[in-house]
Write an enzyme that holds these catalytic residues in place. Structure first.
Site, PDB file in Angstrom:
ATOM      1  N   TYR A   1      -1.496  -0.880  10.205  1.00  0.00           N
ATOM      2  CA  TYR A   1      -1.651  -1.211   8.782  1.00  0.00           C
ATOM      3  C   TYR A   1      -0.403  -0.804   7.999  1.00  0.00           C
ATOM      4  O   TYR A   1       0.129  -1.585   7.208  1.00  0.00           O
ATOM      5  CB  TYR A   1      -2.889  -0.493   8.242  1.00  0.00           C
ATOM      6  CG  TYR A   1      -3.147  -0.721   6.775  1.00  0.00           C
ATOM      7  CD1 TYR A   1      -3.631  -1.952   6.322  1.00  0.00           C
ATOM      8  CD2 TYR A   1      -2.941   0.282   5.832  1.00  0.00           C
ATOM      9  CE1 TYR A   1      -3.893  -2.166   4.977  1.00  0.00           C
ATOM     10  CE2 TYR A   1      -3.208   0.079   4.489  1.00  0.00           C
ATOM     11  CZ  TYR A   1      -3.677  -1.141   4.067  1.00  0.00           C
ATOM     12  OH  TYR A   1      -3.938  -1.358   2.733  1.00  0.00           O
TER      13      TYR A   1
ATOM     14  N   SER B   1       0.837  -1.199   0.000  1.00  0.00           N
ATOM     15  CA  SER B   1       0.000   0.000   0.000  1.00  0.00           C
ATOM     16  C   SER B   1       0.871   1.248   0.000  1.00  0.00           C
ATOM     17  O   SER B   1       1.986   1.240   0.522  1.00  0.00           O
ATOM     18  CB  SER B   1      -0.889   0.018   1.251  1.00  0.00           C
ATOM     19  OG  SER B   1      -1.509   1.288   1.407  1.00  0.00           O
TER      20      SER B   1
END
Length: 253
Positions: A159, A144
């Site tokens: 995350y 990401s």
């Protein structure tokens, strides 16, 4: 050797609007047979049925909890009995968490790492030996932009840290598996219109986010699926250990 006699495994491809399912379709259109692993078995089977119908390849959907080795073992045993040898793995299964670091619990931290990092390990560790033995493999990790810029899009610290962990995983594994004909790359999407981002892409928040994207739009699942499929081609054998950004220029480094 051709991809048409090989299977591509895509984890977390059950969601109808997710990157995983779009990737399963794009790989199938390129001639791969497809195995969909998802925590939701009904969704996995639905995705596989859709892929087989649309592209005429063999496709199989299997329920699988990537965080549990025994579940991974059972799922892969099923597909190895039913499909051609695995030539590609897309580690797409992942979960996000917006919890600020000062509020995050150890339990939540472990849950994020369990799916994004340990889950990818469980599946990769099981499939990589066969790829190395056969002298061909393509492994792609879904990281990401949060890993690169330190959050600030959706995910919190847990995350971002887990997705950054995938980048180190990708690079080191690329070195180890390169001599065996196996490439390992990562894709780092920015703002992609999926169920995960869903509600956040509305009104003023959407305008604000889009203002920072040079191409002037958020991404869609096909933008990512096409790149993953490109990295899985036989012809992409000299690309390894790389991280590909798919973010419309929102993060340029």
């Amino acid at each position: 050797m051709s991809v048409t006699d090989k299977t591509a495994v895509v984890t977390g491809a059950g969601s109808t609007r997710g990157i995983g399912r779009a990737t399963a379709h794009t790989l199938a259109a390129a001639g791969w047979h497809v195995a969909v692993l998802d925590l939701d078995e009904a969704s996995a089977k639905d995705a596989a049925h859709e892929v087989a119908e649309r592209s005429g390849v063999q496709a199989l959907g299997v329920g699988c909890d990537v965080t549990h080795e025994a579940s991974v073992e059972d799922a892969l045993a099923v597909l190895e009995d039913s499909l051609p040898p695995v030539g590609a793995l897309v580690n797409n299964a992942g979960i996000t968490s917006p919890t600020p670091f000062l509020e995050v619990s150890g339990e939540e931290w472990d849950r994020i790492f369990a799916v994004n990092v340990r889950g990818a390990f469980n599946v990769t560790r099981r499939l990589a030996p066969g790829m190395a033995e056969r002298g061909f493999g393509r492994i792609v990790f879904l990281s990401s932009v949060s890993a690169e810029r330190g959050g600030g899009v959706f995910g919190g610290v847990a995350y971002s840290a887990a997705k950054a962990g995938q980048l180190g995983f990708t690079r080191a594994l690329a070195r180890e598996l390169g001599p065996h004909g196996v490439t390992v790359n990562a894709v780092a999407p920015g703002l992609i219109d999926t169920d995960i981002t869903g509600g956040a892409l509305e009104g003023e928040r959407k305008a604000q986010l889009l203002a920072g994207i040079p191409v002037g739009r958020n991404g869609n699942v096909h933008d990512v699926a096409d790149l993953i499929t490109y990295l899985c081609r036989e012809e992409s054998g000299y690309i390894t250990g790389a991280t590909y950004d798919v973010n419309g220029g929102a993060h340029i480094h």
